[in-house]
Design a protein around this motif. Structure first.
Motif, PDB file in Angstrom:
ATOM      1  N   ARG A 177      -1.362  12.766  -2.834  1.00 11.50           N
ATOM      2  CA  ARG A 177      -2.598  12.531  -2.060  1.00 11.50           C
ATOM      3  C   ARG A 177      -3.287  13.850  -1.728  1.00 11.50           C
ATOM      4  NH1 ARG A 177       0.335   8.635   0.939  1.00 11.50           N
ATOM      5  NH2 ARG A 177       0.443  10.086   2.674  1.00 11.50           N
ATOM      6  N   GLN A 178      -2.507  14.859  -1.344  1.00 10.59           N
ATOM      7  CA  GLN A 178      -3.079  16.174  -1.049  1.00 10.59           C
ATOM      8  C   GLN A 178      -3.726  16.773  -2.293  1.00 10.59           C
ATOM      9  OE1 GLN A 178       0.491  18.052   0.466  1.00 10.59           O
ATOM     10  NE2 GLN A 178      -0.258  17.936   2.578  1.00 10.59           N
ATOM     11  N   ASP A 231       0.797  -1.227   0.000  1.00 10.95           N
ATOM     12  CA  ASP A 231       0.000   0.000   0.000  1.00 10.95           C
ATOM     13  C   ASP A 231       0.831   1.280   0.000  1.00 10.95           C
ATOM     14  OD1 ASP A 231       1.020  -0.254   2.530  1.00 10.95           O
ATOM     15  OD2 ASP A 231      -0.839   0.257   3.572  1.00 10.95           O
ATOM     16  N   ARG A 232       2.144   1.189  -0.251  1.00  9.54           N
ATOM     17  CA  ARG A 232       2.955   2.408  -0.237  1.00  9.54           C
ATOM     18  C   ARG A 232       4.095   2.336  -1.250  1.00  9.54           C
ATOM     19  NH1 ARG A 232       7.736   2.624   2.735  1.00  9.54           N
ATOM     20  NH2 ARG A 232       8.386   0.611   3.532  1.00  9.54           N
ATOM     21  N   GLU A 249      -5.074  15.265  -4.735  1.00  7.94           N
ATOM     22  CA  GLU A 249      -6.320  14.547  -5.044  1.00  7.94           C
ATOM     23  C   GLU A 249      -7.526  15.181  -4.364  1.00  7.94           C
ATOM     24  OE1 GLU A 249      -7.496  11.931  -6.796  1.00  7.94           O
ATOM     25  OE2 GLU A 249      -5.642  11.357  -7.766  1.00  7.94           O
ATOM     26  N   THR A 250      -7.323  15.892  -3.265  1.00  7.73           N
ATOM     27  CA  THR A 250      -8.441  16.478  -2.516  1.00  7.73           C
ATOM     28  C   THR A 250      -8.833  17.864  -3.020  1.00  7.73           C
ATOM     29  OG1 THR A 250      -7.044  17.514  -0.829  1.00  7.73           O
ATOM     30  CG2 THR A 250      -7.717  15.212  -0.448  1.00  7.73           C
ATOM     31  N   GLU A 268       4.579  11.152  -2.750  1.00  2.36           N
ATOM     32  CA  GLU A 268       3.346  10.411  -2.487  1.00  2.36           C
ATOM     33  C   GLU A 268       2.373  11.252  -1.651  1.00  2.36           C
ATOM     34  OE1 GLU A 268       2.442   5.777  -1.782  1.00  2.36           O
ATOM     35  OE2 GLU A 268       3.755   6.666  -0.285  1.00  2.36           O
ATOM     36  N   LEU A 269       2.868  11.946  -0.637  1.00  3.01           N
ATOM     37  CA  LEU A 269       2.024  12.801   0.199  1.00  3.01           C
ATOM     38  C   LEU A 269       1.437  13.952  -0.616  1.00  3.01           C
ATOM     39  CD1 LEU A 269       0.861  13.789   2.904  1.00  3.01           C
ATOM     40  CD2 LEU A 269       3.074  14.909   3.321  1.00  3.01           C
TER      41      LEU A 269
END
Length: 194
Positions: free
Chosen positions: A110-111, A76-77, A113-114, A106-107
């Motif tokens: 994810r940010q 998952d990472r 995506e919001t 990766e962080l």
């Protein structure tokens, strides 16, 4: 809103898959996380890596495509990344690596995506400052391998960012480039007293 990741050139992906399938390449990679990964590892989220070669007092003067970066996922990472580069003979595998930029990328993805607005993800390297940013380009249909950051694009400095520049904070290009310009433009020499 979904983040758009431009498709990588098929030959670039093939070179990464070939390197991942080569015990010699993985063993010599100096990435303990990749060597110790349990189960299959897969290259994902290909991002074009653009380099900001020069920053002048007028702003960014030149960017160029330096290659494509793939995050290497195990479970998952992301445990590592793989870089490819364009050579006179086509796309070639460059290296595997791990470290803070893998986790920070990766962080930042994810940010992103919001966010409410859709963006195309790219990486922008600023070698003069040892800085890497996630560039969120507003034109999702653009060719990820070409172009220059637009004034309305967002730059998200990845950790570790240079002192005084907040990592993982989105900046408009027009907001961050003047700061970078000031950082890399040499100060005028003081004249000596007569």
């Amino acid at each position: 809103m979904p983040l758009h990741v431009p498709p990588a050139p098929a030959p670039a992906l093939r070179t990464v898959l070939t390197a991942l399938g080569s015990p010699t390449a993985v063993r010599e990679a100096r990435t303990p996380s990749l060597r110790l990964a349990q189960g299959p590892v897969t290259p994902e989220l290909p991002l074009p890596v653009h380099v900001l070669d020069r920053i002048t007092p007028a702003g960014a003067s030149a960017t160029r495509l330096a290659g494509w970066r793939f995050l290497i996922r195990s479970g998952d990472r992301a445990v590592a990344a793989a870089d490819t580069m364009l050579t006179p003979d086509g796309w070639a595998f460059s290296r595997f690596f791990e470290g803070p930029y893998v986790t920070a990328t990766e962080l930042a993805l994810r940010q992103a995506e919001t966010m409410q607005q859709p963006y195309q993800a790219r990486l922008l390297s600023v070698p003069e400052l040892y800085m890497l940013t996630l560039c969120l380009h507003g034109d999702c249909t653009a060719d990820g391998a070409t172009g220059h950051p637009a004034a309305t694009d967002l730059l998200v400095p990845l950790a570790p960012a240079p002192p005084g520049i907040a990592a993982h904070r989105p900046y408009l290009v027009t907001e961050l480039l003047p700061v970078l310009t000031h950082r890399v433009t040499p100060a005028p020499l003081l004249s000596s007293p007569a």
